[in-house]
Motif scaffolding. Structure first.
Motif, PDB file in Angstrom:
ATOM      1  N   ALA A  22      55.166  51.541  77.539  1.00 38.27           N
ATOM      2  CA  ALA A  22      53.985  51.828  76.729  1.00 38.27           C
ATOM      3  C   ALA A  22      53.618  50.528  76.025  1.00 38.27           C
ATOM      4  N   ILE A  23      52.372  50.073  76.256  1.00 35.46           N
ATOM      5  CA  ILE A  23      51.917  48.770  75.769  1.00 35.46           C
ATOM      6  C   ILE A  23      50.633  48.953  74.963  1.00 35.46           C
ATOM      7  N   ASP A  24      50.550  48.290  73.818  1.00 36.23           N
ATOM      8  CA  ASP A  24      49.328  48.319  73.009  1.00 36.23           C
ATOM      9  C   ASP A  24      48.139  47.913  73.886  1.00 36.23           C
ATOM     10  N   SER A  25      47.084  48.689  73.835  1.00 40.66           N
ATOM     11  CA  SER A  25      45.911  48.456  74.694  1.00 40.66           C
ATOM     12  C   SER A  25      45.223  47.115  74.437  1.00 40.66           C
ATOM     13  N   ARG A  26      45.483  46.502  73.278  1.00 37.08           N
ATOM     14  CA  ARG A  26      44.873  45.205  72.960  1.00 37.08           C
ATOM     15  C   ARG A  26      45.752  44.027  73.384  1.00 37.08           C
ATOM     16  N   SER A  27      46.915  44.308  73.915  1.00 40.07           N
ATOM     17  CA  SER A  27      47.882  43.265  74.235  1.00 40.07           C
ATOM     18  C   SER A  27      47.461  42.414  75.433  1.00 40.07           C
ATOM     19  N   LEU A  66      65.601  42.120  85.209  1.00 39.00           N
ATOM     20  CA  LEU A  66      65.067  43.145  86.105  1.00 39.00           C
ATOM     21  C   LEU A  66      63.728  42.629  86.608  1.00 39.00           C
ATOM     22  N   ASN A  67      63.686  42.169  87.844  1.00 43.69           N
ATOM     23  CA  ASN A  67      62.460  41.643  88.432  1.00 43.69           C
ATOM     24  C   ASN A  67      61.691  42.772  89.085  1.00 43.69           C
ATOM     25  N   GLY A  68      60.369  42.706  88.955  1.00 42.42           N
ATOM     26  CA  GLY A  68      59.574  43.746  89.584  1.00 42.42           C
ATOM     27  C   GLY A  68      58.099  43.446  89.625  1.00 42.42           C
ATOM     28  N   LEU A  69      57.373  44.388  90.201  1.00 40.99           N
ATOM     29  CA  LEU A  69      55.918  44.344  90.266  1.00 40.99           C
ATOM     30  C   LEU A  69      55.385  45.426  89.342  1.00 40.99           C
ATOM     31  N   ALA A  70      54.463  45.038  88.471  1.00 41.60           N
ATOM     32  CA  ALA A  70      53.924  45.980  87.488  1.00 41.60           C
ATOM     33  C   ALA A  70      52.438  46.196  87.722  1.00 41.60           C
ATOM     34  N   HIS A  71      51.981  47.369  87.323  1.00 42.79           N
ATOM     35  CA  HIS A  71      50.548  47.632  87.316  1.00 42.79           C
ATOM     36  C   HIS A  71      50.244  48.609  86.186  1.00 42.79           C
ATOM     37  N   VAL A  72      49.010  48.553  85.712  1.00 41.50           N
ATOM     38  CA  VAL A  72      48.574  49.458  84.659  1.00 41.50           C
ATOM     39  C   VAL A  72      48.254  50.793  85.318  1.00 41.50           C
ATOM     40  N   LYS A  73      49.026  51.793  84.967  1.00 43.95           N
ATOM     41  CA  LYS A  73      48.850  53.122  85.566  1.00 43.95           C
ATOM     42  C   LYS A  73      47.692  53.863  84.890  1.00 43.95           C
ATOM     43  N   THR A  74      47.606  53.725  83.566  1.00 44.70           N
ATOM     44  CA  THR A  74      46.489  54.305  82.825  1.00 44.70           C
ATOM     45  C   THR A  74      46.235  53.458  81.588  1.00 44.70           C
ATOM     46  N   GLN A  75      44.973  53.330  81.221  1.00 48.15           N
ATOM     47  CA  GLN A  75      44.588  52.515  80.067  1.00 48.15           C
ATOM     48  C   GLN A  75      44.866  53.206  78.734  1.00 48.15           C
ATOM     49  N   ARG A  76      45.026  54.549  78.767  1.00 46.25           N
ATOM     50  CA  ARG A  76      45.202  55.281  77.509  1.00 46.25           C
ATOM     51  C   ARG A  76      46.152  56.440  77.717  1.00 46.25           C
ATOM     52  N   ILE A  77      47.258  56.436  76.973  1.00 45.09           N
ATOM     53  CA  ILE A  77      48.185  57.569  76.975  1.00 45.09           C
ATOM     54  C   ILE A  77      47.630  58.573  75.973  1.00 45.09           C
ATOM     55  N   GLU A  78      47.153  59.693  76.467  1.00 41.21           N
ATOM     56  CA  GLU A  78      46.424  60.666  75.639  1.00 41.21           C
ATOM     57  C   GLU A  78      47.273  61.329  74.552  1.00 41.21           C
ATOM     58  N   GLU A  79      48.558  61.532  74.791  1.00 44.68           N
ATOM     59  CA  GLU A  79      49.399  62.285  73.867  1.00 44.68           C
ATOM     60  C   GLU A  79      49.827  61.500  72.629  1.00 44.68           C
ATOM     61  N   VAL A  80      49.388  60.260  72.524  1.00 49.11           N
ATOM     62  CA  VAL A  80      49.844  59.370  71.455  1.00 49.11           C
ATOM     63  C   VAL A  80      48.654  58.949  70.602  1.00 49.11           C
ATOM     64  N   PRO A  81      48.801  58.945  69.259  1.00 46.02           N
ATOM     65  CA  PRO A  81      47.668  58.582  68.403  1.00 46.02           C
ATOM     66  C   PRO A  81      47.258  57.109  68.486  1.00 46.02           C
ATOM     67  N   LEU A  82      48.171  56.216  68.841  1.00 48.76           N
ATOM     68  CA  LEU A  82      47.814  54.809  69.027  1.00 48.76           C
ATOM     69  C   LEU A  82      47.176  54.621  70.394  1.00 48.76           C
ATOM     70  N   LYS A  83      46.392  53.562  70.532  1.00 50.32           N
ATOM     71  CA  LYS A  83      45.804  53.242  71.832  1.00 50.32           C
ATOM     72  C   LYS A  83      46.825  52.454  72.637  1.00 50.32           C
ATOM     73  N   LEU A  84      47.565  53.175  73.485  1.00 52.96           N
ATOM     74  CA  LEU A  84      48.603  52.580  74.310  1.00 52.96           C
ATOM     75  C   LEU A  84      48.284  52.781  75.783  1.00 52.96           C
ATOM     76  N   ALA A  85      48.533  51.740  76.563  1.00 54.83           N
ATOM     77  CA  ALA A  85      48.395  51.837  78.009  1.00 54.83           C
ATOM     78  C   ALA A  85      49.754  52.157  78.611  1.00 54.83           C
ATOM     79  N   LEU A  86      49.741  52.773  79.777  1.00 56.07           N
ATOM     80  CA  LEU A  86      50.964  53.084  80.511  1.00 56.07           C
ATOM     81  C   LEU A  86      51.084  52.098  81.667  1.00 56.07           C
ATOM     82  N   VAL A  87      52.183  51.354  81.673  1.00 50.30           N
ATOM     83  CA  VAL A  87      52.450  50.379  82.727  1.00 50.30           C
ATOM     84  C   VAL A  87      53.645  50.851  83.534  1.00 50.30           C
ATOM     85  N   GLU A  88      53.528  50.757  84.846  1.00 50.32           N
ATOM     86  CA  GLU A  88      54.614  51.140  85.751  1.00 50.32           C
ATOM     87  C   GLU A  88      55.151  49.881  86.423  1.00 50.32           C
TER      88      GLU A  88
END
Length: 154
Positions: free
Chosen positions: A54-59, A84-106
């Motif tokens: 979970a990453i701050d949407s402004r980050s 831990l090496n890997g490939l990441a992508h933004v799965k969703t720009q906004r996690i709805e269940e959380v009051p802060l604006k957080l993006a979900l990264v996988e």
């Protein structure tokens, strides 16, 4: 160069990432191309090969990942330090269940390396404390981790 331990998390490392935990995330800056290092605590291992963050949407992390999906998480635990090496992508720009604006990264893990220097062992895991309202921090942490666990099912 560190020797590859595995292409997946061990059972012990997986267990460490079943709760909020301090990690560092290395990305490549989308503007400068220079390495960029970030401290995070909202991480959750969905499986031995997949981690959610979970990453701050402004980050800057999000723009960095969009341009350069290769990332590294440093995890300290179990007496050692791991990359831990890997490939990441933004799965969703906004996690709805959380009051802060957080993006979900996988992140899909492709290598796990023990990067501790020779002849040494970590004797204590990193510790931190929240510096704002403890009750609010606990509530937010619970909401974010619950959202990450729920996201694993989708």
């Amino acid at each position: 160069m560190a020797e590859t331990v595995s292409q997946t998390l061990s059972e012990d490392l997986f267990a460490l990432l079943q709760q909020e935990r301090f990690v560092t995330l290395a990305t490549i800056d989308h503007e400068t191309g220079a390495p960029s290092l970030h401290s995070l605590s909202w991480v959750y291992a969905v499986s031995a090969q997949k981690i959610l963050l979970a990453i701050d949407s402004r980050s800057r992390i999000l723009a960095n990942i969009e341009k350069h999906p290769e990332v590294v998480i440093q995890l300290i635990g179990g007496g050692s330090s791991y990359a831990l090496n890997g490939l990441a992508h933004v799965k969703t720009q906004r996690i709805e269940e959380v009051p802060l604006k957080l993006a979900l990264v996988e992140m899909q893990i492709y290598a796990v390396r023990d990067i501790m220097f020779y002849g040494s062992r970590i004797s204590a895991d990193p510790q931190y404390e929240k510096t704002y309202d403890k009750k609010a921090a606990t509530k937010l942490d619970q909401q974010v981790m619950a959202a990450l666990r729920k996201a694993e099912l989708t």
